[in-house]
Enzyme design. Structure first.
Site, PDB file in Angstrom:
ATOM      1  N   LYS A   1       0.860  -1.191  -0.028  1.00 37.91           N
ATOM      2  CA  LYS A   1      -0.025  -0.017   0.133  1.00 37.91           C
ATOM      3  C   LYS A   1       0.873   1.318   0.094  1.00 37.91           C
ATOM      4  O   LYS A   1       1.090   1.609   1.037  1.00 37.91           O
ATOM      5  CB  LYS A   1      -0.866  -0.002   1.063  1.00 37.91           C
ATOM      6  CG  LYS A   1      -2.116   0.737   1.103  1.00 37.91           C
ATOM      7  CD  LYS A   1      -2.523   2.105   1.389  1.00 37.91           C
ATOM      8  CE  LYS A   1      -1.695   2.892   2.398  1.00 37.91           C
ATOM      9  NZ  LYS A   1      -1.578   4.193   1.820  1.00 37.91           N
TER      10      LYS A   1
ATOM     11  N   GLY B   1      -4.651   3.695  -1.553  1.00 35.75           N
ATOM     12  CA  GLY B   1      -5.754   4.621  -0.762  1.00 35.75           C
ATOM     13  C   GLY B   1      -5.269   4.943   0.401  1.00 35.75           C
ATOM     14  O   GLY B   1      -4.079   5.097   0.757  1.00 35.75           O
TER      15      GLY B   1
ATOM     16  N   GLY C   1      -4.354   5.389   4.650  1.00 28.11           N
ATOM     17  CA  GLY C   1      -3.770   4.680   5.549  1.00 28.11           C
ATOM     18  C   GLY C   1      -4.875   4.008   6.517  1.00 28.11           C
ATOM     19  O   GLY C   1      -4.772   2.951   6.906  1.00 28.11           O
TER      20      GLY C   1
ATOM     21  N   GLY D   1      -4.897   0.845   4.618  1.00 28.30           N
ATOM     22  CA  GLY D   1      -3.946   0.284   5.362  1.00 28.30           C
ATOM     23  C   GLY D   1      -3.895  -0.442   6.437  1.00 28.30           C
ATOM     24  O   GLY D   1      -3.334  -1.574   6.693  1.00 28.30           O
TER      25      GLY D   1
ATOM     26  N   CYS E   1      14.226  10.906   5.878  1.00 30.49           N
ATOM     27  CA  CYS E   1      14.018  10.492   7.063  1.00 30.49           C
ATOM     28  C   CYS E   1      15.440  10.743   8.018  1.00 30.49           C
ATOM     29  O   CYS E   1      15.581  11.099   9.288  1.00 30.49           O
ATOM     30  CB  CYS E   1      13.785   8.981   7.500  1.00 30.49           C
ATOM     31  SG  CYS E   1      14.703   7.937   6.586  1.00 30.49           S
TER      32      CYS E   1
ATOM     33  N   GLU F   1      10.106  16.133  14.508  1.00 30.33           N
ATOM     34  CA  GLU F   1      10.565  16.038  13.281  1.00 30.33           C
ATOM     35  C   GLU F   1       9.693  17.073  12.566  1.00 30.33           C
ATOM     36  O   GLU F   1       8.389  16.853  12.420  1.00 30.33           O
ATOM     37  CB  GLU F   1      10.386  14.575  12.805  1.00 30.33           C
ATOM     38  CG  GLU F   1      10.790  14.352  11.278  1.00 30.33           C
ATOM     39  CD  GLU F   1      10.623  13.012  10.889  1.00 30.33           C
ATOM     40  OE1 GLU F   1       9.366  12.638  11.091  1.00 30.33           O
ATOM     41  OE2 GLU F   1      11.218  12.252  10.378  1.00 30.33           O
TER      42      GLU F   1
HETATM   43  P1  NAD Z   1       2.628   8.293   7.539  1.00 32.59           P
HETATM   44  O1  NAD Z   1       2.890   7.322   8.724  1.00 32.59           O
HETATM   45  O2  NAD Z   1       1.577   9.291   7.638  1.00 32.59           O
HETATM   46  O3  NAD Z   1       2.410   7.440   6.289  1.00 32.59           O
HETATM   47  C1  NAD Z   1       3.142   6.408   5.690  1.00 32.59           C
HETATM   48  C2  NAD Z   1       2.172   5.136   5.308  1.00 32.59           C
HETATM   49  O4  NAD Z   1       1.384   4.647   6.239  1.00 32.59           O
HETATM   50  C3  NAD Z   1       1.193   5.572   4.186  1.00 32.59           C
HETATM   51  O5  NAD Z   1       1.464   4.702   3.013  1.00 32.59           O
HETATM   52  C4  NAD Z   1       0.023   5.893   5.004  1.00 32.59           C
HETATM   53  O6  NAD Z   1      -1.270   5.812   4.072  1.00 32.59           O
HETATM   54  C5  NAD Z   1      -0.178   4.542   5.738  1.00 32.59           C
HETATM   55  N1  NAD Z   1      -0.678   4.698   6.998  1.00 32.59           N
HETATM   56  C6  NAD Z   1      -1.325   5.655   7.676  1.00 32.59           C
HETATM   57  N2  NAD Z   1      -1.900   5.572   8.781  1.00 32.59           N
HETATM   58  C7  NAD Z   1      -1.861   3.921   8.709  1.00 32.59           C
HETATM   59  C8  NAD Z   1      -2.720   3.267   9.450  1.00 32.59           C
HETATM   60  N3  NAD Z   1      -3.470   3.329  10.651  1.00 32.59           N
HETATM   61  N4  NAD Z   1      -2.778   1.673   9.022  1.00 32.59           N
HETATM   62  C9  NAD Z   1      -2.000   1.465   8.047  1.00 32.59           C
HETATM   63  N5  NAD Z   1      -1.363   2.215   7.287  1.00 32.59           N
HETATM   64  C10 NAD Z   1      -1.278   3.487   7.430  1.00 32.59           C
HETATM   65  O7  NAD Z   1       3.850   8.899   6.924  1.00 32.59           O
HETATM   66  P2  NAD Z   1       4.214   9.890   5.906  1.00 32.59           P
HETATM   67  O8  NAD Z   1       3.867  11.210   6.484  1.00 32.59           O
HETATM   68  O9  NAD Z   1       4.105   9.345   4.483  1.00 32.59           O
HETATM   69  O10 NAD Z   1       5.893   9.822   5.724  1.00 32.59           O
HETATM   70  C11 NAD Z   1       6.653  10.775   6.381  1.00 32.59           C
HETATM   71  C12 NAD Z   1       7.523  10.064   7.776  1.00 32.59           C
HETATM   72  O11 NAD Z   1       7.761   8.730   7.300  1.00 32.59           O
HETATM   73  C13 NAD Z   1       8.167  10.576   8.315  1.00 32.59           C
HETATM   74  O12 NAD Z   1       8.060  10.421   9.814  1.00 32.59           O
HETATM   75  C14 NAD Z   1       9.680  10.071   8.020  1.00 32.59           C
HETATM   76  O13 NAD Z   1      10.711  10.240   8.859  1.00 32.59           O
HETATM   77  C15 NAD Z   1       9.370   8.755   7.961  1.00 32.59           C
HETATM   78  N6  NAD Z   1      10.175   7.977   7.199  1.00 32.59           N
HETATM   79  C16 NAD Z   1      11.162   7.126   7.736  1.00 32.59           C
HETATM   80  C17 NAD Z   1      12.014   6.320   7.094  1.00 32.59           C
HETATM   81  C18 NAD Z   1      13.013   5.366   7.679  1.00 32.59           C
HETATM   82  O14 NAD Z   1      13.665   4.702   7.069  1.00 32.59           O
HETATM   83  N7  NAD Z   1      13.114   5.312   8.928  1.00 32.59           N
HETATM   84  C19 NAD Z   1      12.109   6.593   5.746  1.00 32.59           C
HETATM   85  C20 NAD Z   1      11.323   7.608   4.962  1.00 32.59           C
HETATM   86  C21 NAD Z   1      10.337   8.327   5.659  1.00 32.59           C
END
Ligand code: NAD
Length: 489
Positions: free
Chosen positions: A173, A204, A206, A210, A282, A384
């Site tokens: 997803k 779609g 999260g 998700g 990140c 962050e």
């Molecule tokens: P997010 O957590 O909002 O979303 C990430 C993914 O999770 C998306 O596909 C989203 O739709 C899904 N999601 C959200 N809520 C969910 C739920 N309840 N159940 C299942 N899936 C769900 O994050 P974002 O805003 O897309 O990304 C930014 C974040 O990602 C930052 O905090 C960044 O640091 C982190 N990040 C971490 C790494 C790493 O390797 N540590 C790498 C890249 C980004």
């Protein structure tokens, strides 16, 4: 032209009735219509993945390796098309999509296609007991892969390639903000001859698609990259059902610059560290601690380099930074800049009043923003921001700066700048993070474990660690002769 995305289930593109609008961040215009999938779509994808599992996992390593190489070859042949789409969908400058994101996605497939060929299990013979013990690695089953919007294709393939290589089938997803290249990848997967149902992509939200995926009873393993907010929620679900989980979450990464650092190398790297991909990595550097005796020189040189950065339309020649990914994220960064003002920050650059061409006036642009004068306890030093914002601060001695670098909830990475090799080896182990870069930043080798400590995540991925994660070890114990020495035999 608006791209209309379909889910990819059991080898077919399945149209969806309801869509989410996704925007080109450089123009604010609608770019794609993304399926607003629900639990029915997810259930169909999991069913297809489960049905495909037995045949896929039974294939030999050679065959899986060959197919993954084919995916890499086709992706590479379409690299330009993917790079343009990624830049339009996500906002990153085209040079970055072309030189990093797409080539690294190709490498992810090649790397794991190669490493599985060298895979071997352990075997222990106990002749005195007449027993042979050996281990086999079994794939886990249907793997859920959930990824964010900052490096859409790279992060997806970093999980997809090892999951497939080790015999799992997948339901992925991607982020609702950046679904285009994942959808394009489905046609590559089809063309490469990966059997139907082995890779399924459901698009779609999260909280809807998700969450339906992580709660599905036929999904025993979840690999998630994203925010700590969503990661912790997913972990609570996974914990309740004993699902295997890998969480890669946020960072508040520090750079520590000692007075003996080579500033000519350090400053350009820290500029990349702070502003590459608009600070939406990140691993981005968001706190820079500089030894007090060189602070003024550092600031002068740093700002001179920042002024050279060209911000604008990601597809234009010479542009180094594009817009941030979405309107909601744009508003979040602006909120943090307001907080910084209230917290008493000195704004050494102004990223909020940019001259942009008419076509980009509705885009989500924020230029490189350098702050100083914030105490470590401020929100902008602790939380962050995930944007082109970096905070400068001074330090006087080693112990002080180690404590301050560690004094955040996150623990993803740090960078250390000094010519004193003894100091480097003494400080690096004391930093509570998953990766310490010494006199460099973002040098990634897929063999090395990747992951964080504290709120930055749980688990590691990378050659050995991905193998560990995407398989379950099984011990098989065979008694081959009768002995009397052991009462259990
Ligand atoms: P997010 O957590 O909002 O979303 C990430 C993914 O999770 C998306 O596909 C989203 O739709 C899904 N999601 C959200 N809520 C969910 C739920 N309840 N159940 C299942 N899936 C769900 O994050 P974002 O805003 O897309 O990304 C930014 C974040 O990602 C930052 O905090 C960044 O640091 C982190 N990040 C971490 C790494 C790493 O390797 N540590 C790498 C890249 C980004």
């Amino acid at each position: 032209m608006v791209i209309v995305i379909s889910n990819f289930i059991d080898g077919r593109f399945v149209p969806c009735d309801n869509h989410i609008e996704s925007y080109n961040p450089a123009t604010g215009q609608i770019f794609a219509k993304v399926p607003d999938s629900d639990e029915t779509d997810v259930a169909a994808a999991v069913k297809a993945a489960r049905n495909a599992f037995q045949k896929w996992s039974a294939k030999g390593f050679e065959e899986r390796s060959k197919l993954l190489h084919k995916v890499a070859d086709i992706l590479e042949s379409r690299a330009k098309e993917f790079a343009i789409a990624e830049s339009q969908d996500q906002g990153k400058a085209l040079w970055l999509s072309e030189t990093v994101e797409i080539p690294r996605a190709v490498l992810n497939f090649r790397h794991f296609a190669n490493t599985i060929l060298c895979d071997k299990d352990t075997c222990i013979n106990q002749p005195q007991d007449g027993v042979l013990n050996y281990t086999v690695r079994a794939p886990c089953g249907v793997a859920a892969i959930i990824v964010p919007w900052n490096l859409p294709l790279y992060l997806l393939t970093f999980k997809l390639a090892p999951a497939l290589a080790y015999g799992n089938t997948v339901v992925a997803k991607p982020s609702e903000f950046t679904s285009v290249t994942a959808w394009m990848l489905c046609s590559v997967i089809k063309e490469a001859g990966i059997p139907d149902g082995v890779v399924n992509m459901v698009f779609g939200y999260g909280h809807k698609a998700g969450e339906a995926l992580v709660t599905h009873p036929l999904v025993p393993i979840i690999s998630f990259t994203g925010s700590d907010r969503a990661g912790l929620h997913i972990a609570s679900i996974a914990g309740k059902f004993a699902k295997k989980i890998s969480l890669e979450m946020g960072g508040k990464n520090a750079a520590i610059v000692f007075s003996d650092a080579d500033l000519d190398k350090c400053i350009p790297t820290l500029i990349r560290g702070s502003f590459l991909n608009q600070g939406q990595v990140c691993l981005s550097t968001s706190r820079i601690y500089v030894e007090k005796s060189i602070f003024d020189t550092f600031v002068e040189k740093f700002l001179a380099e920042v002024k050279k950065i060209k911000v604008g339309e990601p597809l234009s020649e010479g542009v180094w930074m594009g817009p941030v990914c979405s309107k909601i994220h744009f508003e979040k960064i602006k909120m943090y800049l307001k907080i910084a003002e209230e917290e008493g920050a000195h704004f050494l650059t102004d990223g909020q009043h940019l001259q942009l061409p008419d076509k980009n006036k509705q885009g989500y642009f924020i230029g490189p923003t350098v702050l100083s004068g914030l105490p470590d306890t401020c929100r902008c030093m602790q939380e962050e921001i995930f944007g082109p914002v970096t905070c400068l601060s001074t330090f006087q001695d080693e112990k002080e700066v180690i404590d301050r670098a560690n004094n955040v909830n996150y623990g993803l990475s740090a960078s250390l700048w000094s010519r004193d090799i003894e100091r480097i080896h003494s400080i690096a182990p004391k930093l509570e993070v998953g990766t310490v870069w010494c006199n460099c930043w973002l040098v990634r080798n897929l063999h090395m474990p990747f992951g964080g400590t504290k709120m930055s995540g749980v688990g590691r991925e990378g050659t050995e660690d991905s193998r560990e994660f995407y398989t379950n070890k099984k011990t098989i114990c065979v008694k081959y002769k009768t002995t009397t020495s052991n009462p259990f035999l």
